[in-house]
Design an enzyme around this catalytic site. Sequence first.
Site, PDB file in Angstrom:
ATOM      1  CG  HIS A  53       1.312  11.750 -46.207  1.00  0.00           C
ATOM      2  ND1 HIS A  53       0.447  11.157 -46.529  1.00  0.00           N
ATOM      3  CD2 HIS A  53       1.141  13.018 -47.319  1.00  0.00           C
ATOM      4  CE1 HIS A  53      -0.244  11.635 -47.595  1.00  0.00           C
ATOM      5  NE2 HIS A  53      -0.040  12.700 -47.903  1.00  0.00           N
TER       6      HIS A  53
HETATM    7  N1  UDP Z   1       2.939   5.844 -52.747  1.00  0.00           N
HETATM    8  C1  UDP Z   1       4.757   5.358 -52.991  1.00  0.00           C
HETATM    9  N2  UDP Z   1       5.533   5.050 -52.271  1.00  0.00           N
HETATM   10  C2  UDP Z   1       5.285   5.408 -51.035  1.00  0.00           C
HETATM   11  C3  UDP Z   1       4.079   5.825 -50.465  1.00  0.00           C
HETATM   12  C4  UDP Z   1       3.090   6.043 -51.343  1.00  0.00           C
HETATM   13  O1  UDP Z   1       4.800   5.074 -54.374  1.00  0.00           O
HETATM   14  O2  UDP Z   1       6.370   4.680 -50.000  1.00  0.00           O
HETATM   15  C5  UDP Z   1       2.274   6.170 -53.736  1.00  0.00           C
HETATM   16  C6  UDP Z   1       1.037   5.525 -53.508  1.00  0.00           C
HETATM   17  O3  UDP Z   1       1.101   4.371 -54.269  1.00  0.00           O
HETATM   18  C7  UDP Z   1       0.035   6.757 -53.891  1.00  0.00           C
HETATM   19  C8  UDP Z   1       0.608   7.878 -53.839  1.00  0.00           C
HETATM   20  O4  UDP Z   1       2.132   7.621 -53.402  1.00  0.00           O
HETATM   21  O5  UDP Z   1      -0.456   6.374 -54.865  1.00  0.00           O
HETATM   22  C9  UDP Z   1       0.050   8.627 -52.627  1.00  0.00           C
HETATM   23  O6  UDP Z   1       0.488   9.597 -52.347  1.00  0.00           O
HETATM   24  P1  UDP Z   1       0.483  10.461 -51.115  1.00  0.00           P
HETATM   25  O7  UDP Z   1       0.110   9.482 -50.050  1.00  0.00           O
HETATM   26  O8  UDP Z   1       1.652  11.178 -50.884  1.00  0.00           O
HETATM   27  O9  UDP Z   1      -0.587  11.533 -51.343  1.00  0.00           O
HETATM   28  P2  UDP Z   1      -2.201  11.593 -51.138  1.00  0.00           P
HETATM   29  O10 UDP Z   1      -2.687  10.352 -51.992  1.00  0.00           O
HETATM   30  O11 UDP Z   1      -2.678  11.475 -49.690  1.00  0.00           O
HETATM   31  O12 UDP Z   1      -2.618  12.806 -51.843  1.00  0.00           O
END
Ligand code: UDP
Length: 358
Positions: A195
């Site tokens: 994403h």
């Molecule tokens: N996550 C979720 N469902 C999904 C994809 C990700 O619950 O379909 C959770 C995942 O477990 C993680 C969090 O969202 O803990 C991460 O969020 P994201 O990837 O949006 O942000 P980042 O960690 O890159 O800041």
Amino acid sequence: MAQIFTIIGARPQFIKAAAMTRAIADSPFWNQTILHTGQHYDPLLSDIFFEELNIPKPTFSLKLITSDRSERMVEMRKGIKEALETSSPDVVLVYGDTDSTLAGAQVAHELRIPLIHIEAGLRSFDLAMPEEINRIETDKLSTLLVAPTRTAIANLESEGLFHSLLSGDIMHDNALHFTKDLHCIKTSSILVTMHRPSNVDSPERLHSWIDAVGEFCLDNRISAVFPVHPRTEKGLIKIFGKDFKSILMNQRIKAIKPVGYIELLKLIKSSSLVITDSGGVQKESYSCGTASVVIRHNTEWVELLESGHSVLCPEPSDLMELATSKHSQIIDTSDNLYGDGNASVHILKEISKRFSSL
Ligand code: UDP
């Protein structure tokens, strides 16, 4: 009781807040007020986590009108300031590196309320990432810096910031907590999430990643499960049209809606490889014992690379070789890279020690 005012607004922050919420609920001394900035408002990126992870409904929920980043910061700061003035909390808690984190930090600092930053000290050393600016600025304004790793502590010290606590990682706490009763059988299938703007905003680049994942799956006769973030969905519709799911199926990629947290952990645990650009999913892969290929040029979670649990894949053309090298690799988590699973308890103890006499 003393009051912790928690500011959250994006999917990973809801998950992080779940661990602290459990610790606060067990404390006779603290209660929690929650403000949701409205940064993520899609029910699949927001409401589902409050229900699933037992996070109390926010007392304050902002409704952001604009999508322009700087105007949105002004809106968030205004709403946060009003809420903090109404609540007069003892401490403010912010998580991670989003615009909500920085907006909360700026207002807490302005109002002279002690500010605790959880996930302090992480650096990608890439100032082109808005998250990197948010992290650096928030750390500068914080009263207590809660760092998940030794590397994060060293980063803070190199910037002259010494008021830190080495806590372990609260996302690791959550992953252990919510998987302890999950029994999943490993399959040959892989999990893909992406994403980040640098991967999904350019249709050419997104297309190259899809082709690279598809080629790996077709070559190995395996399937990929791909929960599609709304930002990524926009790109896929631009490239393949509204019926992108059936086109991706031809490459053995099963595109689905974003899933809830427990479902995501099940997918990670049962996969033989994770391909991701997410900070949280990288660590959860480790916590669940699954190797990962991180489709970025850098990562803040360098200990995953040093220990060989993850590998960076900067370009789609590198994916075949790197995914092959990590597919089905057994991950030994006895090195406790992210602590003992009780980071939130350690954090609350330190908060009580430092701020309970306020
Ligand atoms: N996550 C979720 N469902 C999904 C994809 C990700 O619950 O379909 C959770 C995942 O477990 C993680 C969090 O969202 O803990 C991460 O969020 P994201 O990837 O949006 O942000 P980042 O960690 O890159 O800041």
